[in-house]
Design a protein around this motif. Sequence first.
Motif, PDB file in Angstrom:
ATOM      1  N   LEU A  85       0.859  -1.186   0.000  1.00 48.94           N
ATOM      2  CA  LEU A  85       0.000   0.000   0.000  1.00 48.94           C
ATOM      3  C   LEU A  85       0.890   1.228   0.000  1.00 48.94           C
ATOM      4  CD1 LEU A  85      -2.663  -1.310   2.463  1.00 48.94           C
ATOM      5  CD2 LEU A  85      -3.151  -0.440   0.185  1.00 48.94           C
ATOM      6  N   ARG A  86       0.673   2.129  -0.979  1.00 47.27           N
ATOM      7  CA  ARG A  86       1.644   3.192  -1.246  1.00 47.27           C
ATOM      8  C   ARG A  86       1.175   4.589  -0.858  1.00 47.27           C
ATOM      9  NH1 ARG A  86       5.777   1.441  -4.673  1.00 47.27           N
ATOM     10  NH2 ARG A  86       6.257   3.601  -5.155  1.00 47.27           N
ATOM     11  N   ALA A  87      -0.136   4.816  -0.731  1.00 45.93           N
ATOM     12  CA  ALA A  87      -0.602   6.179  -0.463  1.00 45.93           C
ATOM     13  C   ALA A  87      -2.019   6.149   0.084  1.00 45.93           C
ATOM     14  CB  ALA A  87      -0.552   7.026  -1.738  1.00 45.93           C
ATOM     15  N   VAL A  88      -2.378   7.231   0.795  1.00 44.61           N
ATOM     16  CA  VAL A  88      -3.718   7.384   1.366  1.00 44.61           C
ATOM     17  C   VAL A  88      -4.217   8.794   1.080  1.00 44.61           C
ATOM     18  CG1 VAL A  88      -5.112   7.307   3.470  1.00 44.61           C
ATOM     19  CG2 VAL A  88      -3.161   5.768   3.230  1.00 44.61           C
ATOM     20  N   ALA A  89      -5.516   8.914   0.783  1.00 45.60           N
ATOM     21  CA  ALA A  89      -6.118  10.235   0.569  1.00 45.60           C
ATOM     22  C   ALA A  89      -7.475  10.283   1.257  1.00 45.60           C
ATOM     23  CB  ALA A  89      -6.264  10.524  -0.923  1.00 45.60           C
ATOM     24  N   PHE A  90      -7.921  11.509   1.579  1.00 52.95           N
ATOM     25  CA  PHE A  90      -9.152  11.705   2.325  1.00 52.95           C
ATOM     26  C   PHE A  90     -10.100  12.637   1.573  1.00 52.95           C
ATOM     27  CE2 PHE A  90      -5.704  11.013   5.274  1.00 52.95           C
ATOM     28  CZ  PHE A  90      -6.211  10.095   6.181  1.00 52.95           C
ATOM     29  N   ASP A  91     -11.398  12.436   1.759  1.00 54.69           N
ATOM     30  CA  ASP A  91     -12.390  13.400   1.307  1.00 54.69           C
ATOM     31  C   ASP A  91     -12.353  14.573   2.293  1.00 54.69           C
ATOM     32  OD1 ASP A  91     -14.701  14.902   0.851  1.00 54.69           O
ATOM     33  OD2 ASP A  91     -15.865  13.150   0.243  1.00 54.69           O
ATOM     34  N   PRO A  92     -12.068  15.804   1.823  1.00 52.70           N
ATOM     35  CA  PRO A  92     -11.939  16.931   2.761  1.00 52.70           C
ATOM     36  C   PRO A  92     -13.234  17.259   3.501  1.00 52.70           C
ATOM     37  CG  PRO A  92     -11.928  17.708   0.489  1.00 52.70           C
ATOM     38  CD  PRO A  92     -11.808  16.210   0.432  1.00 52.70           C
ATOM     39  N   ALA A  93     -14.372  16.834   2.941  1.00 52.94           N
ATOM     40  CA  ALA A  93     -15.647  17.115   3.598  1.00 52.94           C
ATOM     41  C   ALA A  93     -16.015  16.053   4.631  1.00 52.94           C
ATOM     42  CB  ALA A  93     -16.760  17.224   2.553  1.00 52.94           C
TER      43      ALA A  93
END
Length: 295
Positions: free
Chosen positions: A37-45
């Motif tokens: 697993l190389r990266a994580v991102a989030f929904d800003p809302a």
Amino acid sequence: PGKADRLWLASEKGLFRTTDGGATWQRSDRDSGRYLLRAVAFDPADARQMLAASSGAGVYRSADGGATWAPSSTGLAAAWVERIDASPASATIFVQTATGLFRRDAAGSWEEKAEPFEDDGDEVELDGLLFDRQSPETVWAFDTSSAWRSGDSGKSFRVLEKKEPSMRELMKGNLASAQFRSLARDPGNPNILYAGSWSNDDPGQAVWKSVDGGKTFKPAGQGLPGDDVTLLRAAAPGVVYAVVGKALFRTDDGSAKWVAVGGGLPGSDTVLRDVVVDPTEAARLFVATEKGLFL
């Protein structure tokens, strides 16, 4: 987002989470495939809505803050995921894969982004993208000696038209120009940009600075070695961090002078993979290295 003591770590052995600022870690990658697993991102809302990139298996999505995961790669080519670039203020997400660049919009659909980056039909592989925190529709893309700007959240891009050296400069032998291995924007002035070079041996030219929104750039790397500037991170007005080669540097005066920092980090032979600035406290950094995570 919004919780400085909650961090996520994407690693070759899975996805881990801490809720106490890194004191303890727990695995949190059920149904994600775990490996690489190389990266994580989030929904800003809604930070419970998450994406994780898995090399060889595509993108996974979580709707419960990482407790469970499900595949989310419809529309993506089958390829290793190299990087996720997510806007901090909108639902726009870009994924760099081994077969090209893909964009995901608020509706959740993916499309390949070839124009205007494609060169001779090769797969698009950018050095990176930069999202404007104050203007969610503004996205910068950069690669080697070129940069592009979007005003519609990355749906379309226009090349950054740089001013060429004058005849006087050419006669003096000043042929160098800004390179775009990395890019940062000053949080106090949207017209100030910093561009990192690809192994520029000329004194002071490892970093270039623009004060007119990218129309012109001038050398601004005094104190930096002539090496690959892999990362630039703007922390506060005039305060920028740079990873040059395998060392960390900082400027406090808008790049008039750079100094080496990073006491406590591993030795000079250690690769610094990423630097993240706490958006609520500019003096607080996280540095991901091949030998662990440092605060």
